[in-house]
Design an enzyme around this catalytic site. Sequence first.
Site, PDB file in Angstrom:
ATOM      1  N   LEU A  43      40.152  52.000  32.450  1.00  0.00           N
ATOM      2  CA  LEU A  43      41.386  52.019  33.248  1.00  0.00           C
ATOM      3  C   LEU A  43      42.306  50.862  32.911  1.00  0.00           C
ATOM      4  CD1 LEU A  43      41.890  52.721  36.950  1.00  0.00           C
ATOM      5  CD2 LEU A  43      42.301  50.381  36.230  1.00  0.00           C
ATOM      6  N   ASP A  46      47.957  46.926  36.188  1.00  0.00           N
ATOM      7  CA  ASP A  46      49.152  46.066  36.088  1.00  0.00           C
ATOM      8  C   ASP A  46      49.372  45.478  34.689  1.00  0.00           C
ATOM      9  OD1 ASP A  46      48.455  46.340  38.732  1.00  0.00           O
ATOM     10  OD2 ASP A  46      48.530  44.205  39.190  1.00  0.00           O
ATOM     11  N   GLN A  62      45.684  44.764  33.060  1.00  0.00           N
ATOM     12  CA  GLN A  62      44.469  44.774  33.860  1.00  0.00           C
ATOM     13  C   GLN A  62      43.593  45.888  33.316  1.00  0.00           C
ATOM     14  OE1 GLN A  62      43.679  42.985  37.355  1.00  0.00           O
ATOM     15  NE2 GLN A  62      44.348  41.737  35.640  1.00  0.00           N
ATOM     16  N   SER A 106      45.770  39.774  38.288  1.00  0.00           N
ATOM     17  CA  SER A 106      47.073  39.731  37.615  1.00  0.00           C
ATOM     18  C   SER A 106      47.713  38.354  37.527  1.00  0.00           C
ATOM     19  CB  SER A 106      48.035  40.686  38.316  1.00  0.00           C
ATOM     20  OG  SER A 106      47.669  41.991  37.978  1.00  0.00           O
ATOM     21  N   ARG A 165      47.663  36.148  45.514  1.00  0.00           N
ATOM     22  CA  ARG A 165      47.360  36.405  44.099  1.00  0.00           C
ATOM     23  C   ARG A 165      48.620  36.717  43.291  1.00  0.00           C
ATOM     24  NH1 ARG A 165      45.004  40.627  47.097  1.00  0.00           N
ATOM     25  NH2 ARG A 165      46.189  42.564  47.001  1.00  0.00           N
ATOM     26  N   ASP A 166      48.430  36.922  42.004  1.00  0.00           N
ATOM     27  CA  ASP A 166      49.442  37.376  41.043  1.00  0.00           C
ATOM     28  C   ASP A 166      50.511  36.308  40.750  1.00  0.00           C
ATOM     29  OD1 ASP A 166      47.982  39.671  41.490  1.00  0.00           O
ATOM     30  OD2 ASP A 166      49.501  40.637  42.741  1.00  0.00           O
ATOM     31  N   GLU A 224      52.522  42.472  46.508  1.00  0.00           N
ATOM     32  CA  GLU A 224      51.804  42.235  45.265  1.00  0.00           C
ATOM     33  C   GLU A 224      52.827  41.959  44.154  1.00  0.00           C
ATOM     34  OE1 GLU A 224      47.534  44.240  45.517  1.00  0.00           O
ATOM     35  OE2 GLU A 224      49.052  45.688  44.957  1.00  0.00           O
TER      36      GLU A 224
END
Length: 485
Positions: A43, A46, A62, A106, A165-166, A224
């Site tokens: 898979l 991002d 990702q 991410s 995050r990110d 996000e």
Amino acid sequence: MKQWTLEERYRVLQSADEVKDLYDRIQTSNYRQKYHIQPVTGLSSDPNGFAKYDGTWHLFYQWCPWGAVHGLKYWYHVSSKDLVHWQNEGVGMHPDTFYDNKGCHSGSAIAKDNDLYIFYTGNHRDENWVRTPYTCAAKLGEDGQPVKLPEPLFGPRDDYSEHQRDPKVVYVADKNKYYIFIGAQTLDKKGTALIYESEELLSGWKFAGQLNVPGFEDFGGMWECPCIVRIGGKDVLIISPQYTKLPGRAESTNHNVYIIGHMDYDTLTFTPESDYKYLDFGFDFYAAQFAANVDDPDMAILIAWIGLPDNHYCTEPEDWEGSMCLPRELRIKGDHLVQAPAAAIASLRDGEIAAEGKLPDFCEMEVTNAGGDFFLNLYTKADGTGGVTMKYDEATKTLTVDKTGMEKRFNENVGEVLNVPLDESLKNIRIFIDRCSFELFINDGDATFTSHIYPTADEHNYTISDNGSVKIYALKPSVTDEFKI
Ligand code: FRU
């Protein structure tokens, strides 16, 4: 649908051999893309670490190696000289430290002098599966492999929830400082972003405060992948708000929006100049990221995941899913962005094909509306039935895209019909069809519509209203898709 155990999803990749059979098997899929970045196995979600460095565009995605499932995330590395021809570079980052033991989540990158600096979220979980997100950094080494800093730049704040995050890093010239935007959730479960600042890239990071966006204090439960860029003297903030429904987006609770305005780094306030807008009106578009180190003050480069976090796609039984959209050039026109595929896409054209109602499995279409109500149905059967219908109503200036006619239906629960409200009458649509996706650039990029789609062998025709005309171009493949781990 396959049920994955936690052990299967979070299995650590020890050697390339472990995914070679899977790679060989998915090569035979009719849905492997010809000119869109897609996962080497498993898979992709991002886009991460998108930057121009040393004359080359670097991008990571990702990646979960094992199948079409969100599990242990790696960064897989691809590169390009022109944003259109992409080659696989192998795994960029492995979740192999204490801080990222359950995933390299991410983040972003920025080139400075002769180095590429990478910022990402180390997704740590303890034995009770309690999560601690760390903001970590790495530097691309001479062999093209990121070298991680031994310690995170900073850990999470306890006055926000665990959803932090990110990191998106930006350099702000008039402050001569770097800033990191972190997607976050307040303790009362509102989406927001946190800002950190430093004069150096790998040290000195201090918490500056929470980003204020007047009017957006209660806009989704988590933001996000926040991202910010300057285009034509204005700031453009993009976020992927979750856990909320938004007007015109059917039942989906995951979105990707942008706001044009002004970012004041003294007060940490982003003042919108108009309301938010959808980055893309399609069924599958999320976690968009601007590239760093673009040398044009009037243009930004953007890429996004063709997919949404809670959705499922028809290649799941083949053990892979996901793609990136075409990298896009973004410019400001009046109160909105206009989007165009990266200029080098023109180099893929391989001659015009007679437009006789047949739809190749990958191609570009130029569609024109002579005026008034209009329709275009893609992926119809030979008798003109079924497919994705696109119907334009001049009275309301709305294009309605309906995928309920396809044999392979998916994500019915979030809605299979979406409207694109246009500012002006429909004049043209530039369409990029690849084997499991289509992207519409409507009215020279005033609006875009991106989605996965899984036509069967019988669904390779189109029909168009009498006032419409179409040109179809064959395209040359531009993703190498080789096995490189
Ligand atoms: C967005 C996201 C990010 C996170 C990553 C994990 O799709 O949930 O917030 O870093 O995916 O794969």
